[in-house]
Design a protein around this motif. Structure first.
Motif, PDB file in Angstrom:
ATOM      1  N   ASP A 174       0.838  -1.196   0.000  1.00  0.00           N
ATOM      2  CA  ASP A 174       0.000   0.000   0.000  1.00  0.00           C
ATOM      3  C   ASP A 174       0.874   1.247   0.000  1.00  0.00           C
ATOM      4  OD1 ASP A 174      -2.509  -1.277   0.058  1.00  0.00           O
ATOM      5  OD2 ASP A 174      -2.289  -1.666   2.216  1.00  0.00           O
ATOM      6  N   PRO A 175       0.284   2.408  -0.295  1.00  0.00           N
ATOM      7  CA  PRO A 175       1.049   3.663  -0.183  1.00  0.00           C
ATOM      8  C   PRO A 175       1.557   3.865   1.229  1.00  0.00           C
ATOM      9  CG  PRO A 175      -0.984   4.021  -1.428  1.00  0.00           C
ATOM     10  CD  PRO A 175      -1.069   2.633  -0.856  1.00  0.00           C
ATOM     11  N   SER A 176       2.594   4.678   1.345  1.00  0.00           N
ATOM     12  CA  SER A 176       3.213   4.934   2.644  1.00  0.00           C
ATOM     13  C   SER A 176       2.262   5.713   3.547  1.00  0.00           C
ATOM     14  CB  SER A 176       4.495   5.731   2.455  1.00  0.00           C
ATOM     15  OG  SER A 176       4.187   6.995   1.891  1.00  0.00           O
ATOM     16  N   PRO A 177       2.474   5.650   4.876  1.00  0.00           N
ATOM     17  CA  PRO A 177       1.601   6.386   5.801  1.00  0.00           C
ATOM     18  C   PRO A 177       1.490   7.878   5.499  1.00  0.00           C
ATOM     19  CG  PRO A 177       2.914   4.783   6.997  1.00  0.00           C
ATOM     20  CD  PRO A 177       3.419   4.777   5.589  1.00  0.00           C
ATOM     21  N   PRO A 178       2.596   8.608   5.187  1.00  0.00           N
ATOM     22  CA  PRO A 178       2.430  10.042   4.890  1.00  0.00           C
ATOM     23  C   PRO A 178       1.524  10.295   3.685  1.00  0.00           C
ATOM     24  CG  PRO A 178       4.730   9.535   5.328  1.00  0.00           C
ATOM     25  CD  PRO A 178       4.019   8.233   5.218  1.00  0.00           C
ATOM     26  N   ALA A 189      -2.054  26.571   0.048  1.00  0.00           N
ATOM     27  CA  ALA A 189      -0.691  27.107   0.084  1.00  0.00           C
ATOM     28  C   ALA A 189      -0.632  28.436   0.814  1.00  0.00           C
ATOM     29  CB  ALA A 189      -0.168  27.298  -1.337  1.00  0.00           C
ATOM     30  N   ALA A 190       0.476  28.637   1.537  1.00  0.00           N
ATOM     31  CA  ALA A 190       0.742  29.939   2.139  1.00  0.00           C
ATOM     32  C   ALA A 190       1.102  30.933   1.041  1.00  0.00           C
ATOM     33  CB  ALA A 190       1.877  29.816   3.140  1.00  0.00           C
ATOM     34  N   PRO A 191       0.942  32.206   1.296  1.00  0.00           N
ATOM     35  CA  PRO A 191       1.301  33.201   0.278  1.00  0.00           C
ATOM     36  C   PRO A 191       2.769  33.084  -0.119  1.00  0.00           C
ATOM     37  CG  PRO A 191       0.081  34.224   2.093  1.00  0.00           C
ATOM     38  CD  PRO A 191       0.394  32.822   2.516  1.00  0.00           C
ATOM     39  N   ALA A 192       3.033  33.333  -1.385  1.00  0.00           N
ATOM     40  CA  ALA A 192       4.414  33.253  -1.873  1.00  0.00           C
ATOM     41  C   ALA A 192       5.307  34.191  -1.098  1.00  0.00           C
ATOM     42  CB  ALA A 192       4.454  33.603  -3.365  1.00  0.00           C
ATOM     43  N   GLY A 193       6.518  33.695  -0.762  1.00  0.00           N
ATOM     44  CA  GLY A 193       7.494  34.525  -0.071  1.00  0.00           C
ATOM     45  C   GLY A 193       7.404  34.463   1.429  1.00  0.00           C
ATOM     46  N   THR A 194       6.438  33.697   1.995  1.00  0.00           N
ATOM     47  CA  THR A 194       6.357  33.580   3.447  1.00  0.00           C
ATOM     48  C   THR A 194       7.613  32.906   3.968  1.00  0.00           C
ATOM     49  OG1 THR A 194       3.964  33.406   3.366  1.00  0.00           O
ATOM     50  CG2 THR A 194       5.042  32.612   5.368  1.00  0.00           C
ATOM     51  N   PRO A 195       8.331  33.513   4.906  1.00  0.00           N
ATOM     52  CA  PRO A 195       9.587  32.904   5.383  1.00  0.00           C
ATOM     53  C   PRO A 195       9.334  31.673   6.200  1.00  0.00           C
ATOM     54  CG  PRO A 195       9.060  34.858   6.677  1.00  0.00           C
ATOM     55  CD  PRO A 195       8.056  34.799   5.564  1.00  0.00           C
ATOM     56  N   ALA A 196      10.150  30.641   5.962  1.00  0.00           N
ATOM     57  CA  ALA A 196      10.072  29.447   6.798  1.00  0.00           C
ATOM     58  C   ALA A 196      10.494  29.798   8.197  1.00  0.00           C
ATOM     59  CB  ALA A 196      10.981  28.351   6.230  1.00  0.00           C
ATOM     60  N   GLY A 197       9.837  29.229   9.207  1.00  0.00           N
ATOM     61  CA  GLY A 197      10.216  29.468  10.587  1.00  0.00           C
ATOM     62  C   GLY A 197       9.711  30.783  11.126  1.00  0.00           C
ATOM     63  N   ALA A 198       8.676  31.362  10.506  1.00  0.00           N
ATOM     64  CA  ALA A 198       8.155  32.618  11.018  1.00  0.00           C
ATOM     65  C   ALA A 198       7.418  32.432  12.334  1.00  0.00           C
ATOM     66  CB  ALA A 198       7.230  33.248   9.993  1.00  0.00           C
ATOM     67  N   ASP A 199       7.044  31.174  12.654  1.00  0.00           N
ATOM     68  CA  ASP A 199       6.390  30.914  13.937  1.00  0.00           C
ATOM     69  C   ASP A 199       7.360  31.226  15.070  1.00  0.00           C
ATOM     70  OD1 ASP A 199       4.868  27.926  12.635  1.00  0.00           O
ATOM     71  OD2 ASP A 199       4.216  30.006  12.549  1.00  0.00           O
ATOM     72  N   ALA A 200       6.811  31.514  16.255  1.00  0.00           N
ATOM     73  CA  ALA A 200       7.646  31.744  17.424  1.00  0.00           C
ATOM     74  C   ALA A 200       8.303  30.463  17.892  1.00  0.00           C
ATOM     75  CB  ALA A 200       6.812  32.355  18.546  1.00  0.00           C
ATOM     76  N   VAL A 201       7.645  29.323  17.625  1.00  0.00           N
ATOM     77  CA  VAL A 201       8.173  28.030  18.057  1.00  0.00           C
ATOM     78  C   VAL A 201       8.603  27.243  16.822  1.00  0.00           C
ATOM     79  CG1 VAL A 201       7.697  25.879  19.256  1.00  0.00           C
ATOM     80  CG2 VAL A 201       6.663  28.026  20.063  1.00  0.00           C
ATOM     81  N   PRO A 202       9.917  27.047  16.601  1.00  0.00           N
ATOM     82  CA  PRO A 202      10.364  26.346  15.393  1.00  0.00           C
ATOM     83  C   PRO A 202      10.195  24.828  15.524  1.00  0.00           C
ATOM     84  CG  PRO A 202      12.250  26.937  16.727  1.00  0.00           C
ATOM     85  CD  PRO A 202      11.042  27.522  17.415  1.00  0.00           C
ATOM     86  N   HIS A 203       9.754  24.208  14.472  1.00  0.00           N
ATOM     87  CA  HIS A 203       9.689  22.751  14.410  1.00  0.00           C
ATOM     88  C   HIS A 203      10.350  22.308  13.106  1.00  0.00           C
ATOM     89  CE1 HIS A 203       7.412  22.093  18.039  1.00  0.00           C
ATOM     90  NE2 HIS A 203       6.586  23.076  17.681  1.00  0.00           N
ATOM     91  N   HIS A 204      11.600  22.658  13.018  1.00  0.00           N
ATOM     92  CA  HIS A 204      12.416  22.351  11.840  1.00  0.00           C
ATOM     93  C   HIS A 204      12.898  20.912  11.997  1.00  0.00           C
ATOM     94  CE1 HIS A 204      14.710  23.875   8.423  1.00  0.00           C
ATOM     95  NE2 HIS A 204      15.812  23.337   8.892  1.00  0.00           N
ATOM     96  N   PHE A 205      11.979  19.959  11.741  1.00  0.00           N
ATOM     97  CA  PHE A 205      12.255  18.578  12.155  1.00  0.00           C
ATOM     98  C   PHE A 205      11.638  17.578  11.186  1.00  0.00           C
ATOM     99  CE2 PHE A 205      13.149  15.510  15.533  1.00  0.00           C
ATOM    100  CZ  PHE A 205      14.234  16.129  16.154  1.00  0.00           C
ATOM    101  N   PRO A 206      12.382  16.499  10.835  1.00  0.00           N
ATOM    102  CA  PRO A 206      11.804  15.458   9.968  1.00  0.00           C
ATOM    103  C   PRO A 206      10.720  14.666  10.702  1.00  0.00           C
ATOM    104  CG  PRO A 206      14.212  15.327  10.057  1.00  0.00           C
ATOM    105  CD  PRO A 206      13.775  16.242  11.155  1.00  0.00           C
ATOM    106  N   ALA A 207       9.962  13.914   9.916  1.00  0.00           N
ATOM    107  CA  ALA A 207       8.915  13.073  10.496  1.00  0.00           C
ATOM    108  C   ALA A 207       9.528  11.927  11.296  1.00  0.00           C
ATOM    109  CB  ALA A 207       8.019  12.517   9.398  1.00  0.00           C
ATOM    110  N   ALA A 208       8.742  11.377  12.194  1.00  0.00           N
ATOM    111  CA  ALA A 208       9.194  10.217  12.966  1.00  0.00           C
ATOM    112  C   ALA A 208       9.283   9.002  12.049  1.00  0.00           C
ATOM    113  CB  ALA A 208       8.222   9.941  14.103  1.00  0.00           C
ATOM    114  N   PRO A 209      10.158   8.063  12.346  1.00  0.00           N
ATOM    115  CA  PRO A 209      10.212   6.833  11.552  1.00  0.00           C
ATOM    116  C   PRO A 209       8.856   6.139  11.572  1.00  0.00           C
ATOM    117  CG  PRO A 209      12.077   6.958  13.070  1.00  0.00           C
ATOM    118  CD  PRO A 209      11.135   8.058  13.445  1.00  0.00           C
TER     119      PRO A 209
END
Length: 942
Positions: free
Chosen positions: A224-228, A245-265
Motif C-alpha cells: 500500500d502507499p506509505s503512511p504520509p 498554500a501559504a502566500p508566496a514569499g512567506t519565510p520558513a520558521g516565522a512561527d515563534a516556536v520552530p519545528h524544523h524537524f523530519p517526520a518520525a520513523p
C-alpha cells in the motif's frame, strides 16, 4: 579556470574552452576532479580510466597523461600532487561544477527562506548540460552517473517542495504530471502532484491520481502507499483547508516556536537501553545544572542512529515546548563535502524567525545571534551525521535549558572531553530485536512459516539494521518468493545482495562514505584488516600486517575505532562486524595491488608462525627445535616470557592460528602450513583439542608433499597417527605410524623411528594388547639409549614402566618409573615428571597401596594443572577416583569423577565420558570396590 563534469568533460579559461587532449586524458582529469582535494590511489585511477582493459604499461601511460595535464592547466588554479600511492588534485571546489552543484543544493536545503532556497536550487539546476561525464564509458563513470542522477533527482524533488511552499502549484501541475509518467511508483512525487492538483482546485483529479498509484503499488509491488501519502489522501478527501498554500514569499520558521524537524520513523524496533540513556541524559528542568546537555551518539553507517534520535525526539516532544531544530550535516553522505556550519546556522536563524535581510554576514555574529535566541529556551537541537567535532561546536546552543543530540560515525572525542558530552555507542540489534524487525516488515505469519530461513537472514545480516531492512525490502516487494531464496542469495552474493543504485539504501555505498574522511594510511589498514586471518586480531599481529611499528599502528587503529569501523575488545583485541569486514576485504581487492595484499599476509602469517614456535618452546623446552625460514621484514615475532604466558598467548590466538594455516594453504605457502601445525602441537595436545589437531596435521601432511625435507612428511605421518589414536581411529593411526617408521628407516632418521615406536605402544594399548605395546616401548627405549637422547630415554623408561604395570609386572614397572622420575627431576622436565607420578599412582593402586596412590596422583595433578595440560588432568582425575572408591571415600571419588566427566565432555571424548558416567552410576548404586572397578573397565589390582 572552470571545470565541467555535468555534461561532457570541459575546462574553460575566461569563457574559452581549453583543449584537454584525447578522451583518456580527459578521463584522468575527471577521475581526479570527482574526488577533488582527496588522494586517489594509482590503481584506482587506472581502473577509473581503463576499467578491465588497461594498456600493457598503464602506469607509464597514466604518468604521461598527468604530465600533459599539468602543462595544459598550469596557472589555472589547479595543482596535481603525488602523495604516497596516488595523486591528489588541489582545486577550489567551486571551480568544479559537480562540487558547486552539491554546495548549492546543500545551502538550498538549509536556507531559512523559500525565496533564497528557490534561487539556490535554480542555480544548481542550471549547472547541468546533459548526462554527467558524457564522454567517458567506464564502469566507474557509469556508477558515478547513477549516483549523480539520484542526487539530481533528490534535488529536483526538494526544489519542488520549495516551489509548493511558495504557492507556485499552478505552474508545477503540468511539470509534475509529466514526471509521474517517468516515475510512476515514486510516492514522494505522487504526493507533490496530489497537493498541487488540490491547490489548483482539482480535488477530483488529485484523488484519482492517488487511487491510480495505490492500485499500481498493490499490483506491481504488493504494498500500500506509505503512511504520509495515505494521510495526505485523507486530508484531500475531507478538504482540509490547512493544505491551501501559504502566500508566496512567506519565510520558513516565522512561527515563534520552530519545528524544523523530519517526520518520525514509520516503525521502530527495540533499542530500549539506548532510548533510556537518551532520556536520562536530557533533563527537562532548565535550572538543574549549568552544564550544557549534549549527547554524542556514535555508530557505524546504517546502524540506525538517525532513526533512534528521531523516534526518541518525537516521543518526548513535550519536553521541548520552545521548539526543535534539526540539521543533517552531511558528514558522511552522497553529497560529498560536509555542510559548512555557517549554512546550518543561517538555516537555524531562519527557522527561529530571523528574516534573511537581518542575518549578520559574519559567521561569529550569526552564531552569537543564534545562541542569544535559544538562550533559556527548552529546545531540542539535533545535529545529525556530523563529520567531526569542529563542524559541531559552532552549532552548540550553549544554554543548559537546551538539549543537543549529535550523531556521527566518529566518537567526537573533543565534545566528550571539552564539553562533557555523554557518549552513547550504538551497536547492532539484539537477536530479539532483529527478529522483531523482520516480523514488523514482513508479518509474523511469514516469519513463522519459514523460521529457519528467517534465522538464516538474521545470521547472514549479522543483525545489522540496514542489512535487515534491505533484505526485508527484497522480501516485502516479492511476497511470492520464499524467504529461503533470499537467504541463499545473500549467502552466495554477500555484499552484492545488499547493493542498490540508490546510494542511501545500499550498504556498500553507505559504508564507503566512512572511508572518505580517512587518510591513505588508515584506508590501507582498514582494507588489510578485511583480509587478515581470524575473526579478531591483536596489536602485534596488526603491526605485522601493516609492516609498521606497534606504536604507529595503535594510532591508526584508534582512528578506525573512532570512525566506528572497528571495535576494541578486552585484552587489546580488535574486531569488525562481519559485513564491515566483508566490505574491507572488497576494498582491499579493489584498491590494493595483489603484491601488497600478499606481502601483508606473509608478514602476519610469519608473525604467527614464529611466535607459535617460540611459545611452543616455552611450553615444552625439551621438544626438538625445528629450524624456521627467516620471517618476512616487518613481521616482528613475539616471544612469551614463560610457559604460562605462552599458554595464555595460544589461548588468545588459537582461532587465528587455525585461520592463518587455512590462508597459507589457500595461497600455496606449504612451509607456513607445516610449521604452524608444528607450533600448535603441544598446546593442542595439552588442551585436548582433538578435532583441531586432526585438521592442522592433515593440512600439514598435504603440505609436506611439496616440501624438500623428508622429515616433514615423516613427522606429519607420526603426529597425525597420534591424533588418530586419541580419536580412537586405530586402523588409521597404525597405518600412519607404520608409514612414519618406513620413511624414517629409508632416510635413516632414527629419532623419528623411535618416536613412532613410542606412539605405536599407545596404539596397541588402546587395542587392548599391552604386551605388544610393551614391545614397542622397549624398542623405542633401546633406540633412544643408542642415540644418547637422555630426556627421551627418561620419558621412555616411564613408558616401559607403565606397560609393565599394565601386564602385571609391577616390580619391573616400579623400577623403571622410579629411575625415570629421578632423570626427569635432573633434567627439569616437569611435564614428564607428572606423567611418571601418574604411572606410579597407577602402580601403587594396583598393588593395594591406595593412600600412596592418592598422593602420587595428586602430585601429578598439581604439575599438570600448573602446566595447563587439561587433557592429562582429566585422565589423572579419572584414575584418582579409583583409590578413593577402594578406601570408601565415596564423596571424594564422586567429586573427582564428576570433574573428569565434565572435562571429557568439553574435550569431545565420548568414550571416556561414558565410562566415567558408568563409574558414577556404580558408585551411587553398588558401592563395593569390585563393582566400581567392573564399571570402569580397568584391570583388577594385582
Amino acid at each position: 579556470m572552470e571545470f565541467r563534469l555535468l555534461g561532457t568533460i570541459e575546462a574553460r579559461q575566461d569563457g574559452r574552452r581549453v583543449d584537454l587532449g584525447p578522451v583518456r586524458q580527459r578521463s584522468v582529469l575527471a577521475a581526479l576532479l570527482a574526488d577533488a582535494n582527496r588522494m586517489v590511489p594509482v590503481d584506482q585511477l587506472i581502473d577509473r580510466v581503463w576499467a578491465e582493459s588497461p594498456p600493457l604499461r598503464a602506469r607509464d601511460t597514466l604518468y604521461s597523461y598527468l604530465s600533459r595535464l599539468r602543462g595544459v592547466l598550469a596557472g589555472g588554479g589547479l595543482e596535481i600532487e603525488r602523495l604516497g600511492g596516488g595523486y591528489l588534485l588541489r582545486v577550489d571546489p567551486d571551480a568544479v561544477d559537480l562540487h558547486r552543484f552539491r554546495r548549492l543544493v546543500a545551502e538550498a536545503r538549509e536556507a531559512g527562506d523559500n525565496e533564497a532556497a528557490a534561487v539556490l536550487f535554480d542555480r544548481a539546476r542550471a549547472l547541468w548540460r546533459g548526462e554527467a561525464l558524457a564522454d567517458v564509458g567506464t564502469e566507474w563513470a557509469d556508477e558515478l552517473r547513477r549516483d549523480l542522477r539520484a542526487e539530481k533527482w533528490a534535488a529536483e524533488l526538494d526544489h519542488t517542495d520549495v516551489r509548493l511552499r511558495q504557492g507556485r502549484h499552478a505552474e508545477l501541475a503540468a511539470e509534475l504530471t509529466a514526471w509521474t509518467r517517468e516515475h510512476p511508483l515514486n510516492e514522494r512525487l505522487a504526493g507533490q502532484l496530489v497537493l498541487a492538483l488540490y491547490r489548483c482546485g482539482r480535488q477530483a483529479d488529485a484523488l484519482d491520481h492517488y487511487e491510480q498509484l495505490r492500485r499500481r503499488l498493490v499490483r506491481e509491488l504488493g504494498t500500500d502507499p506509505s503512511p504520509p501519502l495515505r494521510e495526505l489522501h485523507q486530508r484531500v478527501l475531507r478538504g482540509d483547508p490547512d493544505l491551501i498554500a501559504a502566500p508566496a514569499g512567506t519565510p520558513a520558521g516565522a512561527d515563534a516556536v520552530p519545528h524544523h524537524f523530519p517526520a518520525a520513523p514509520p516503525s521502530f524496533i527495540g533499542r530500549a537501553d539506548e532510548l533510556a540513556a537518551l532520556t536520562a541524559a536530557s533533563r527537562p528542568e532548565a535550572d538543574v545544572s549549568r552544564v550544557v546537555q549534549i549527547s554524542a551518539l556514535a555508530g557505524a553507517g546504517g546502524v540506525g542512529k538517525t532513526w533512534l534520535v528521531l523516534h526518541w525526539a518525537h516521543a518526548h516532544r513535550e519536553r521541548f515546548p520552545d521548539g526543535r531544530l534539526f540539521a543533517d550535516l552531511h558528514g558522511f553522505s552522497p553529497a560529498g563535502a560536509p555542510l559548512d556550519p555557517s549554512v546550518v546556522v543561517r538555516g537555524f536563524l531562519g527557522a527561529l524567525g530571523v528574516a534573511p535581510s537581518r542575518i549578520p554576514p559574519d559567521q561569529d555574529a550569526q552564531v552569537a545571534l543564534y545562541r542569544k535566541l535559544v538562550d533559556g529556551k527548552r529546545m531540542l537541537v539535533v545535529l545529525d551525521n556530523a563529520a567531526n567535532a569542529g563542524q559541531v561546536v559552532p552549532l552548540l546552543p550553549g544554554s543548559p535549558a537546551c538539549t543537543t543530540i549529535v550523531t556521527s560515525r566518529r566518537h567526537l572525542a573533543p565534545l566528550i572531553t571539552r564539553y562533557g558530552a555523554r557518549h552513547l555507542q550504538l551497536d547492532i540489534l539484539s537477536h530479539t530485536e532483529a527478529r522483531a524487525l523482520l516480523a514488523e516488515r514482513l508479518g509474523e505469519p511469514r516469519i513463522a512459516a519459514e523460521p529457519a530461513a528467517a534465522e538464516a537472514l538474521i545470521s547472514l545480516c549479522g543483525r545489522y539494521p540496514l542489512a535487515l531492512a534491505i533484505m526485508s525490502r527484497h522480501a516485502q516487494t516479492r511476497p511470492h518468493i520464499p524467504l529461503a531464496e533470499f537467504a541463499a542469495e545473500l549467502r552466495d552474493l554477500g555484499l552484492d545482495a545488499l547493493d542498490h543504485e540508490d546510494p542511501t539504501v545500499s550498504l556498500p555505498t553507505v559504508l564507503s562514505w566512512s572511508l572518505r574522511a580517512l587518510t591513505g594510511e588508515q584506508r590501507a589498514l582498514f582494507a588489510l584488516l578485511g583480509i587478515a586471518p581470524g575473526a579478531d586480531i591483536g596489536l602485534p599481529a596488526v603491526a605485522a600486517l601493516a609492516g609498521s611499528p606497534p606504536r604507529r599502528t595503535a594510532k591508526v587503529l584508534s582512528m578506525l575505532e573512532e570512525a566506528s569501523l572497528l571495535t576494541r575488545r578486552a585484552g587489546g583485541r580488535y574486531a569488525m562486524h562481519d559485513l564491515i569486514r566483508d566490505y574491507a576485504a572488497a576494498t582491499a581487492d579493489r584498491d590494493l595491488p595483489r603484491e601488497e595484499r600478499e606481502s601483508a599476509l606473509r608478514r602476519v602469517i610469519d608473525h604467527y608462525t614464529h611466535t607459535a614456535h617460540a611459545a611452543d618452546h616455552r611450553v615444552d623446552p625439551h621438544r626438538k627445535v625445528v629450524p624456521l625460514p627467516a620471517p618476512a621484514p616487518g613481521a616482528e615475532p613475539g616471544s612469551p616470557a614463560d610457559d604460562s604466558g605462552a599458554m595464555a598467548w595460544f589461548d588468545g590466538e588459537h582461532a587465528n592460528l587455525l585461520a592463518a594455516q587455512r590462508t597459507a594453504a589457500a595461497l600455496g605457502w606449504h612451509d607456513a602450513v607445516w610449521h604452524l601445525a608444528w607450533g600448535l602441537h603441544t598446546f593442542q595436545n595439552r588442551r585436548g583439542l582433538l578435532h583441531d589437531r586432526l585438521a592442522v596435521w592433515q593440512a600439514a601432511l598435504d603440505a609436506a608433499a611439496h616440501l624438500p625435507d623428508p622429515a616433514a612428511g615423516i613427522r606429519a605421518h607420526r603426529l597425525l597417527g597420534d591424533v588418530f589414536l586419541y580419536c580412537r581411529r586405530h586402523d588409521e593411526a597404525v597405518k600412519h605410524l607404520h608409514e612414519a617408521i618406513t620413511l624414517a628407516e629409508q632416510h635413516e632418521d632414527a629419532t623419528e623411528e623411535s618416536l613412532a615406536h613410542h606412539s605405536l605402544s599407545w596404539a596397541w594399548q588402546l587395542r587392548g594388547d599391552d604386551h605388544r605395546a610393551l614391545a614397542h616401548a622397549s624398542r623405542a627405549l633401546e633406540l633412544f639409549r643408542v642415540l644418547g637422547q637422555r630426556v627421551w630415554e627418561a620419558r621412555e623408561l616411564n613408558q616401559v614402566g607403565w606397560f609393565a604395570a599394565r601386564t602385571g609386572d609391577f616390580e619391573t614397572a616400579r623400577g623403571h618409573c622410579t629411575a625415570a622420575l629421578a632423570l626427569h627431576r635432573e633434567h627439569g622436565d616437569s611435564h614428564a615428571e607428572a606423567d611418571t607420578l601418574d604411572s606410579l599412582g597407577y602402580i601403587e593402586f594396583h598393588t593395594g597401596h591406595h593412600s600412596s596412590a592418592i598422593r602420587r596422583y595428586r602430585a601429578a595433578l598439581a604439575l599438570y594443572r600448573d602446566r595447563g595440560n587439561t587433557f592429562q588432568v582429566a585422565d589423572t582425575l579419572d584414575r584418582l577416583g579409583e583409590p578413593h572408591a577402594a578406601l570408601g571415600h565415596h564423596d571424594d571419588a564422586r567429586t573427582v569423577w564428576r570433574e573428569a566427566l565434565e572435562m571429557y565432555r568439553q574435550q569431545d571424548r565420548a568414550h571416556d565420558a561414558g565410562r566415567v558416567q558408568r563409574q558414577l552410576d556404580a558408585l551411587d548404586g553398588d558401592r563395593s570396590p569390585g563393582a566400581v572397578r567392573e564399571a570402569s573397565g580397568f584391570p583388577s589390582p594385582g
